[in-house]
Design an enzyme around this catalytic site. Structure first.
Site, PDB file in Angstrom:
ATOM      1  CG  HIS A 119      12.482 -27.233  -1.721  1.00  0.00           C
ATOM      2  ND1 HIS A 119      12.817 -26.132  -1.266  1.00  0.00           N
ATOM      3  CD2 HIS A 119      12.819 -27.220  -3.229  1.00  0.00           C
ATOM      4  CE1 HIS A 119      13.409 -25.624  -2.106  1.00  0.00           C
ATOM      5  NE2 HIS A 119      13.301 -25.809  -3.433  1.00  0.00           N
ATOM      6  CB  CYS A 147      15.387 -52.901  -2.753  1.00  0.00           C
ATOM      7  SG  CYS A 147      16.118 -51.386  -2.531  1.00  0.00           S
TER       8      CYS A 147
HETATM    9  P1  OAD Z   1      14.496 -18.285   3.912  1.00  0.00           P
HETATM   10  O1  OAD Z   1      14.957 -18.378   5.320  1.00  0.00           O
HETATM   11  O2  OAD Z   1      15.854 -18.113   2.891  1.00  0.00           O
HETATM   12  O3  OAD Z   1      13.493 -17.076   3.861  1.00  0.00           O
HETATM   13  C1  OAD Z   1      12.661 -16.880   4.707  1.00  0.00           C
HETATM   14  C2  OAD Z   1      11.873 -15.498   4.257  1.00  0.00           C
HETATM   15  O4  OAD Z   1      10.803 -15.504   5.176  1.00  0.00           O
HETATM   16  C3  OAD Z   1      12.826 -14.325   4.503  1.00  0.00           C
HETATM   17  O5  OAD Z   1      12.899 -13.264   3.373  1.00  0.00           O
HETATM   18  C4  OAD Z   1      12.199 -13.437   5.842  1.00  0.00           C
HETATM   19  O6  OAD Z   1      12.234 -12.191   6.048  1.00  0.00           O
HETATM   20  C5  OAD Z   1      10.614 -14.159   5.663  1.00  0.00           C
HETATM   21  N1  OAD Z   1       9.948 -14.090   7.052  1.00  0.00           N
HETATM   22  C6  OAD Z   1      10.241 -14.415   8.307  1.00  0.00           C
HETATM   23  N2  OAD Z   1       9.265 -14.334   9.045  1.00  0.00           N
HETATM   24  C7  OAD Z   1       8.119 -14.019   8.152  1.00  0.00           C
HETATM   25  C8  OAD Z   1       6.669 -13.859   8.528  1.00  0.00           C
HETATM   26  N3  OAD Z   1       6.205 -14.175   9.586  1.00  0.00           N
HETATM   27  N4  OAD Z   1       5.868 -13.493   7.706  1.00  0.00           N
HETATM   28  C9  OAD Z   1       6.337 -13.207   6.443  1.00  0.00           C
HETATM   29  N5  OAD Z   1       7.677 -13.363   5.986  1.00  0.00           N
HETATM   30  C10 OAD Z   1       8.403 -13.900   6.941  1.00  0.00           C
HETATM   31  O7  OAD Z   1      13.516 -19.546   3.641  1.00  0.00           O
HETATM   32  P2  OAD Z   1      12.988 -19.991   1.953  1.00  0.00           P
HETATM   33  O8  OAD Z   1      12.918 -18.752   1.102  1.00  0.00           O
HETATM   34  O9  OAD Z   1      11.922 -20.796   2.315  1.00  0.00           O
HETATM   35  O10 OAD Z   1      15.826 -25.444   0.616  1.00  0.00           O
HETATM   36  O11 OAD Z   1      14.378 -20.854   1.556  1.00  0.00           O
HETATM   37  C11 OAD Z   1      14.256 -21.510   0.539  1.00  0.00           C
HETATM   38  C12 OAD Z   1      14.897 -22.891   0.775  1.00  0.00           C
HETATM   39  O12 OAD Z   1      16.257 -22.645   1.209  1.00  0.00           O
HETATM   40  C13 OAD Z   1      14.455 -23.694   1.550  1.00  0.00           C
HETATM   41  O13 OAD Z   1      13.279 -24.702   1.168  1.00  0.00           O
HETATM   42  C14 OAD Z   1      15.446 -24.842   1.786  1.00  0.00           C
HETATM   43  C15 OAD Z   1      16.753 -23.758   1.999  1.00  0.00           C
HETATM   44  O14 OAD Z   1      18.004 -24.121   2.089  1.00  0.00           O
HETATM   45  C16 OAD Z   1      16.158 -26.630   0.716  1.00  0.00           C
HETATM   46  O15 OAD Z   1      16.095 -27.300   1.893  1.00  0.00           O
HETATM   47  C17 OAD Z   1      16.319 -27.522  -0.431  1.00  0.00           C
END
Ligand code: OAD
Length: 247
Positions: A119, A147
């Protein structure tokens, strides 16, 4: 304390090719908010008002200020034990790569070198027109490229394609992995969320580390519940102990 089976240890001791997908949860213990769930960024703010091309063209100053605010927070935080163990694992395995949905640069700051930033990175900016990378923007006026194009963060917004070369390398790593980790991601945003499934479908042993169950928990081989910064060091210590016992 987690229960680590002999099967998991053997897989990690014997593996030659290891690949990882990380999400916002791995940086939570460094002090960066996740996106979903209680206190998640998207529970307070609307993605289509801040993280899309439409939002940027409608109000570039607002979008740039929001990213500048997040960049300021991110620049002040440090990698946590989960980032550090992944950098250590890269040194150990002959073939190791890390795909991340995070834009915070903490894997590289921890010492990982093969990092596929699916990302993008909030630490970089680029021209919205010609794509040139641009450093040190000032927000007192709308930053522009030579540009004439507007300058934007080098991140992937909703509705945008992921960088195809990086996605290809991430998929190749998932397809070839002996062991695949999915760490701190809700596995809700595609195509990144499909990587652990792709790994599993191609024969990898898939290990998930997450505070909660996710959409892929039932599909992976092992799902550890808890903080990545606690579970990963515990797991890696157990692997190192086993290797020392063998040698
Ligand atoms: P999310 O916020 O959707 O999910 C975070 C995950 O981390 C959840 O499943 C939590 O349970 C878990 N979690 C939180 N704290 C933790 C810890 N200390 N140890 C282990 N797990 C933990 O984030 P992403 O999956 O990264 O995209 O989201 C994917 C994408 O959605 C991001 O890259 C972003 C967002 O919209 C864009 O901006 C394009």
């Amino acid at each position: 304390m987690i229960e680590i089976s002999d099967n998991v240890l053997d897989r990690l001791v014997d593996a030659k090719k290891v690949a990882v997908l990380t999400g916002a949860g791995i940086s939570a213990e460094s002090g960066i908010a996740t996106f979903r769930g209680k206190d998640g960024i998207w529970t307070k703010l609307k993605p289509d008002e801040l993280a899309s091309m439409e939002a940027f063209l409608r109000n570039p100053a607002r979008v740039l200020e929001w990213y500048e605010h997040r960049r300021t927070i991110i620049e002040q935080v440090q990698p946590n034990p989960a980032h550090i163990i992944l950098a250590e694992m890269e040194k150990f395995y002959p073939d190791f790569s890390l795909s991340t949905q995070n834009i915070d640069g903490l894997h590289k700051k921890a010492g990982s070198t093969i990092v596929y930033e699916l990302h993008g990175s909030i630490l970089r900016n680029r021209c919205n027109e010609c794509g040139r990378l641009i450093e040190n923007i000032k927000l007192d006026e709308l930053p522009r490229c030579d540009c004439g194009g507007l300058v934007r963060p080098d991140v992937v917004w909703f509705g945008e394609m992921l960088p195809i070369d990086i996605l290809d390398m991430s998929y190749a790593a998932a397809q070839e992995a002996d062991v695949y980790f999915s760490i701190g991601t809700s596995a809700a945003v595609y195509p990144a969320a499909y990587l652990p499934i792709e790994a599993k479908n191609n024969g990898a042993f898939v290990i998930e580390i997450n505070l909660d169950t996710t959409t892929i928990s039932n599909y992976v081989d092992v799902s550890y519940r808890g903080k990545a910064g606690e579970i990963l060091p515990e797991l890696w210590n157990a692997v190192k102990n086993k290797i020392n016992a063998i040698n």
